[in-house]
Design a protein around this motif. Structure first.
Motif, mmCIF file in Angstrom:
data_model
loop_
_atom_site.group_PDB
_atom_site.id
_atom_site.type_symbol
_atom_site.label_atom_id
_atom_site.label_comp_id
_atom_site.label_asym_id
_atom_site.label_seq_id
_atom_site.Cartn_x
_atom_site.Cartn_y
_atom_site.Cartn_z
ATOM 1 N N LEU A 79 0.845 -1.192 0.000
ATOM 2 C CA LEU A 79 0.000 0.000 0.000
ATOM 3 C C LEU A 79 0.882 1.244 0.000
ATOM 4 O O LEU A 79 1.718 1.415 0.890
ATOM 5 C CB LEU A 79 -0.907 -0.022 1.231
ATOM 6 C CG LEU A 79 -1.736 -1.310 1.344
ATOM 7 C CD1 LEU A 79 -2.268 -1.492 2.745
ATOM 8 C CD2 LEU A 79 -2.843 -1.293 0.315
ATOM 9 N N PRO A 80 0.717 2.109 -0.991
ATOM 10 C CA PRO A 80 1.550 3.312 -1.079
ATOM 11 C C PRO A 80 1.360 4.234 0.120
ATOM 12 O O PRO A 80 0.306 4.239 0.750
ATOM 13 C CB PRO A 80 1.058 3.998 -2.357
ATOM 14 C CG PRO A 80 0.367 2.942 -3.133
ATOM 15 C CD PRO A 80 -0.203 2.001 -2.111
ATOM 16 N N ASP A 81 2.395 4.998 0.406
ATOM 17 C CA ASP A 81 2.325 5.917 1.545
ATOM 18 C C ASP A 81 2.219 7.378 1.109
ATOM 19 O O ASP A 81 2.344 8.281 1.920
ATOM 20 C CB ASP A 81 3.535 5.727 2.462
ATOM 21 C CG ASP A 81 4.864 5.999 1.766
ATOM 22 O OD1 ASP A 81 4.873 6.226 0.540
ATOM 23 O OD2 ASP A 81 5.894 5.975 2.453
ATOM 24 N N LYS A 82 1.965 7.615 -0.170
ATOM 25 C CA LYS A 82 1.853 8.979 -0.674
ATOM 26 C C LYS A 82 0.381 9.305 -0.961
ATOM 27 O O LYS A 82 -0.356 8.462 -1.472
ATOM 28 C CB LYS A 82 2.687 9.124 -1.941
ATOM 29 C CG LYS A 82 4.173 8.960 -1.651
ATOM 30 C CD LYS A 82 4.984 9.068 -2.920
ATOM 31 C CE LYS A 82 6.441 8.878 -2.633
ATOM 32 N NZ LYS A 82 6.786 7.578 -2.084
ATOM 33 N N PRO A 83 -0.043 10.523 -0.667
ATOM 34 C CA PRO A 83 -1.445 10.894 -0.848
ATOM 35 C C PRO A 83 -1.952 10.737 -2.284
ATOM 36 O O PRO A 83 -3.108 10.382 -2.497
ATOM 37 C CB PRO A 83 -1.498 12.360 -0.420
ATOM 38 C CG PRO A 83 -0.316 12.546 0.464
ATOM 39 C CD PRO A 83 0.738 11.594 -0.039
ATOM 40 N N ASN A 84 -1.100 10.968 -3.272
ATOM 41 C CA ASN A 84 -1.576 10.908 -4.654
ATOM 42 C C ASN A 84 -1.694 9.480 -5.188
ATOM 43 O O ASN A 84 -2.126 9.275 -6.317
ATOM 44 C CB ASN A 84 -0.691 11.750 -5.577
ATOM 45 C CG ASN A 84 0.647 11.089 -5.868
ATOM 46 O OD1 ASN A 84 1.134 10.246 -5.115
ATOM 47 N ND2 ASN A 84 1.254 11.494 -6.967
ATOM 48 N N SER A 85 -1.338 8.493 -4.371
ATOM 49 C CA SER A 85 -1.433 7.105 -4.827
ATOM 50 C C SER A 85 -2.236 6.234 -3.868
ATOM 51 O O SER A 85 -2.193 5.010 -3.954
ATOM 52 C CB SER A 85 -0.038 6.523 -5.042
ATOM 53 O OG SER A 85 0.750 6.670 -3.881
ATOM 54 N N ALA A 86 -2.999 6.861 -2.990
ATOM 55 C CA ALA A 86 -3.786 6.114 -1.994
ATOM 56 C C ALA A 86 -4.876 5.261 -2.631
ATOM 57 O O ALA A 86 -5.401 4.357 -1.990
ATOM 58 C CB ALA A 86 -4.403 7.081 -0.985
ATOM 59 N N HIS A 87 -5.193 5.516 -3.880
ATOM 60 C CA HIS A 87 -6.246 4.770 -4.587
ATOM 61 C C HIS A 87 -5.757 3.450 -5.171
ATOM 62 O O HIS A 87 -6.546 2.681 -5.698
ATOM 63 C CB HIS A 87 -6.804 5.629 -5.718
ATOM 64 C CG HIS A 87 -5.794 5.874 -6.801
ATOM 65 N ND1 HIS A 87 -4.730 6.736 -6.628
ATOM 66 C CD2 HIS A 87 -5.669 5.349 -8.047
ATOM 67 C CE1 HIS A 87 -3.994 6.736 -7.721
ATOM 68 N NE2 HIS A 87 -4.548 5.899 -8.606
ATOM 69 N N ARG A 88 -4.467 3.175 -5.085
ATOM 70 C CA ARG A 88 -3.943 1.969 -5.731
ATOM 71 C C ARG A 88 -3.135 1.121 -4.756
ATOM 72 O O ARG A 88 -2.751 1.575 -3.674
ATOM 73 C CB ARG A 88 -3.098 2.329 -6.949
ATOM 74 C CG ARG A 88 -1.783 2.998 -6.617
ATOM 75 C CD ARG A 88 -0.970 3.229 -7.889
ATOM 76 N NE ARG A 88 0.357 3.688 -7.532
ATOM 77 C CZ ARG A 88 0.869 4.859 -7.851
ATOM 78 N NH1 ARG A 88 0.152 5.715 -8.561
ATOM 79 N NH2 ARG A 88 2.075 5.190 -7.464
ATOM 80 N N ALA A 89 -2.882 -0.117 -5.166
ATOM 81 C CA ALA A 89 -2.055 -1.034 -4.382
ATOM 82 C C ALA A 89 -1.386 -2.009 -5.343
ATOM 83 O O ALA A 89 -1.896 -2.257 -6.448
ATOM 84 C CB ALA A 89 -2.894 -1.789 -3.353
ATOM 85 N N GLU A 90 -0.269 -2.555 -4.911
ATOM 86 C CA GLU A 90 0.440 -3.550 -5.708
ATOM 87 C C GLU A 90 0.239 -4.929 -5.095
ATOM 88 O O GLU A 90 0.466 -5.120 -3.900
ATOM 89 C CB GLU A 90 1.926 -3.228 -5.771
ATOM 90 C CG GLU A 90 2.713 -4.222 -6.610
ATOM 91 C CD GLU A 90 4.186 -3.900 -6.723
ATOM 92 O OE1 GLU A 90 4.869 -4.555 -7.533
ATOM 93 O OE2 GLU A 90 4.670 -3.001 -5.995
ATOM 94 N N LEU A 91 -0.193 -5.880 -5.902
ATOM 95 C CA LEU A 91 -0.294 -7.256 -5.455
ATOM 96 C C LEU A 91 1.102 -7.862 -5.536
ATOM 97 O O LEU A 91 1.745 -7.808 -6.586
ATOM 98 C CB LEU A 91 -1.261 -8.042 -6.345
ATOM 99 C CG LEU A 91 -1.530 -9.428 -5.786
ATOM 100 C CD1 LEU A 91 -2.958 -9.520 -5.323
ATOM 101 C CD2 LEU A 91 -1.216 -10.483 -6.810
ATOM 102 N N VAL A 92 1.585 -8.391 -4.413
ATOM 103 C CA VAL A 92 2.946 -8.930 -4.363
ATOM 104 C C VAL A 92 2.972 -10.288 -3.674
ATOM 105 O O VAL A 92 2.134 -10.598 -2.835
ATOM 106 C CB VAL A 92 3.924 -7.970 -3.638
ATOM 107 C CG1 VAL A 92 4.099 -6.668 -4.408
ATOM 108 C CG2 VAL A 92 3.471 -7.669 -2.221
ATOM 109 N N LYS A 93 3.944 -11.092 -4.051
ATOM 110 C CA LYS A 93 4.280 -12.364 -3.402
ATOM 111 C C LYS A 93 3.093 -13.311 -3.249
ATOM 112 O O LYS A 93 2.857 -13.862 -2.184
ATOM 113 C CB LYS A 93 4.956 -12.127 -2.044
ATOM 114 C CG LYS A 93 6.234 -11.303 -2.129
ATOM 115 C CD LYS A 93 7.318 -12.001 -2.911
ATOM 116 C CE LYS A 93 8.631 -11.261 -2.892
ATOM 117 N NZ LYS A 93 8.856 -10.397 -4.051
#
Length: 181
Positions: A79-93
């Motif tokens: 989960l990103p920690d920047k306000p402009n990317s709070a709408h997205r997430a990366e699926l990992v591992k």
């Protein structure tokens, strides 16, 4: 089979079992960031380091396990920690033990992560996976859209540079035909 989201303390306690899963995944040829043979102590340390990100809310980790407690699979959302990317997430591992493959566990873990992302308001997911890997079939058949491939992006467990394909998906969407092109 049970699936549960881990808090930092439980992740730390399960690190040896998660390390066994990671080692099995690498030994099975999956490109998840490590070279074979993977030292078990290194794998345990890597998982223990994830506890900090879980505690900070930057990583969500789910684990699937048998009634006996044996860990069979895991998936995470970064989960990103920047306000402009709070709408997205990366699926990992996303990892499934070789002994548990072919029973729908990967698809179930993928669905758990997608549902959790949607519940927290995530409107865009992305991931990368080795081009031509078995994981690509799972992602494509689950509605993930390929964006493109990057040559020589990462070394596989044997150390051979391989291309990686980038995918995205909007949570809550089912399987869809691949994008043209």
């Amino acid at each position: 089979m049970n699936t549960v989201r881990l808090d930092a303390a439980r992740l730390d306690r399960l690190a040896p079992s998660l390390a066994e899963l990671l080692a099995d995944t690498v030994d099975g040829g999956a490109s998840v960031g490590f070279l074979a043979p993977l030292d078990r102590a290194e794998a345990v340390a890597w998982w223990k380091e994830r506890a900090t990100a879980v505690a900070a809310g930057r990583l969500a980790v789910w684990v699937a396990y048998e009634e006996s407690g044996r860990v069979l699979g895991t998936v995470s959302l970064a989960l990103p920690d920047k306000p402009n990317s709070a709408h997205r997430a990366e699926l990992v591992k996303l990892m499934v033990h070789r002994a548990a493959r072919g029973r729908g566990l990967g698809r179930r873990l993928l669905a758990v992560a997608e549902e959790a992302a949607a519940a927290r308001g995530v409107t865009l997911l992305h991931l990368d996976t080795e081009t031509g890997s078995p994981a690509e079939h799972l992602y494509r058949s689950s509605g993930w859209i390929p964006v493109g491939a990057i040559p020589d992006y990462a070394a596989d467990p044997a150390g051979v540079l391989r291309p990686t394909t980038i995918y995205y998906k909007r949570p809550g969407t089912g399987p869809v035909p691949p994008a043209p092109g």
